[in-house]
Motif scaffolding. Structure first.
Motif, short mmCIF file in Angstrom:
data_model
loop_
_atom_site.label_atom_id
_atom_site.label_comp_id
_atom_site.label_asym_id
_atom_site.label_seq_id
_atom_site.Cartn_x
_atom_site.Cartn_y
_atom_site.Cartn_z
N MET A 14 -3.60 -0.93 16.09
CA MET A 14 -2.35 -1.43 15.59
C MET A 14 -2.01 -0.85 14.21
O MET A 14 -0.86 -0.56 13.93
CB MET A 14 -2.43 -2.96 15.56
CG MET A 14 -1.16 -3.62 15.19
SD MET A 14 0.04 -3.36 16.49
CE MET A 14 1.44 -4.14 15.80
N LYS A 15 -3.06 -0.71 13.38
CA LYS A 15 -2.81 -0.18 12.04
C LYS A 15 -2.36 1.27 12.08
O LYS A 15 -1.54 1.68 11.25
CB LYS A 15 -4.05 -0.34 11.17
CG LYS A 15 -5.25 0.42 11.66
CD LYS A 15 -6.46 0.15 10.82
CE LYS A 15 -7.65 0.85 11.46
NZ LYS A 15 -8.87 0.55 10.79
N TYR A 16 -2.83 2.03 13.07
CA TYR A 16 -2.41 3.43 13.17
C TYR A 16 -0.98 3.53 13.72
O TYR A 16 -0.25 4.46 13.38
CB TYR A 16 -3.38 4.22 14.04
CG TYR A 16 -4.73 4.35 13.40
CD1 TYR A 16 -4.89 5.09 12.24
CD2 TYR A 16 -5.85 3.73 13.93
CE1 TYR A 16 -6.12 5.22 11.63
CE2 TYR A 16 -7.08 3.85 13.33
CZ TYR A 16 -7.21 4.59 12.18
OH TYR A 16 -8.43 4.72 11.58
N LEU A 17 -0.58 2.58 14.54
CA LEU A 17 0.79 2.54 15.03
C LEU A 17 1.74 2.25 13.87
O LEU A 17 2.79 2.89 13.75
CB LEU A 17 0.93 1.49 16.13
CG LEU A 17 2.33 1.32 16.70
CD1 LEU A 17 2.76 2.58 17.43
CD2 LEU A 17 2.37 0.13 17.63
N ILE A 18 1.37 1.31 13.03
CA ILE A 18 2.19 0.99 11.85
C ILE A 18 2.25 2.20 10.92
O ILE A 18 3.32 2.53 10.39
CB ILE A 18 1.64 -0.25 11.13
CG1 ILE A 18 1.80 -1.48 12.01
CG2 ILE A 18 2.32 -0.46 9.79
CD1 ILE A 18 1.09 -2.71 11.51
N ALA A 19 1.13 2.88 10.73
CA ALA A 19 1.11 4.08 9.88
C ALA A 19 2.00 5.17 10.45
O ALA A 19 2.71 5.85 9.70
CB ALA A 19 -0.32 4.57 9.71
N ALA A 20 1.99 5.34 11.77
CA ALA A 20 2.83 6.36 12.40
C ALA A 20 4.31 6.02 12.25
O ALA A 20 5.13 6.90 11.99
CB ALA A 20 2.46 6.50 13.88
N VAL A 21 4.65 4.74 12.40
CA VAL A 21 6.05 4.33 12.26
C VAL A 21 6.52 4.53 10.82
O VAL A 21 7.61 5.07 10.58
CB VAL A 21 6.22 2.85 12.70
CG1 VAL A 21 7.58 2.31 12.30
CG2 VAL A 21 6.02 2.72 14.19
N ILE A 22 5.70 4.14 9.85
CA ILE A 22 6.07 4.31 8.44
C ILE A 22 6.22 5.80 8.11
O ILE A 22 7.18 6.21 7.45
CB ILE A 22 5.03 3.65 7.52
CG1 ILE A 22 4.99 2.14 7.75
CG2 ILE A 22 5.29 3.98 6.06
CD1 ILE A 22 6.24 1.42 7.35
N ALA A 23 5.27 6.62 8.56
CA ALA A 23 5.36 8.06 8.30
C ALA A 23 6.60 8.66 8.96
O ALA A 23 7.29 9.49 8.37
CB ALA A 23 4.10 8.76 8.79
N GLY A 24 6.89 8.24 10.17
CA GLY A 24 8.08 8.72 10.86
C GLY A 24 9.36 8.35 10.14
O GLY A 24 10.29 9.15 10.03
N ILE A 25 9.42 7.11 9.64
CA ILE A 25 10.60 6.67 8.90
C ILE A 25 10.77 7.49 7.62
O ILE A 25 11.88 7.91 7.28
CB ILE A 25 10.51 5.16 8.60
CG1 ILE A 25 10.70 4.37 9.89
CG2 ILE A 25 11.54 4.74 7.55
CD1 ILE A 25 10.43 2.89 9.76
#
Length: 102
Positions: A1-12
């Motif tokens: 879950m933490k890597y999904l949040i990191a990917a979303v933040i990086a994408g944004i």
């Protein structure tokens, strides 16, 4: 879950960088009245200090977009990795201290 949040933040953040570049370039093209950025080099025009600063930042981001994108990705995933590993390492230290006391 933490890597999904990191990917979303990086994408944004990366998407925001590209949207900022696009919006500043379209603003400058509208001011100059030209169709593309290549014909802008031959055009002499006056810009305010704020417009010049925004154009300079957009140009810097455009030139370094690949290294900045990699830096954003590495930083976000690195923070996600560190957030998970500190809890596990502290739990392991507590277990090892409990075993040493027995």
């Amino acid at each position: 879950m933490k890597y999904l949040i990191a990917a979303v933040i990086a994408g944004i953040l990366i998407l925001g960088m590209f949207i900022y570049i696009w919006s500043v370039e379209s603003e400058i093209l509208k001011i100059a009245g030209v169709e593309d950025m290549e014909s802008l080099e031959d055009l002499g025009m006056e810009l305010t200090g704020g417009q010049l600063l925004r154009f300079s930042i957009a140009d810097l981001l455009k030139f370094y977009r690949l290294p900045l994108s990699i830096l954003i990705l590495c930083t976000s995933f690195g923070i996600a990795y560190l957030c998970g590993s500190t809890k596990k390492s502290s739990e392991n230290e507590i277990r090892s201290m409990d075993q040493n006391q027995k």
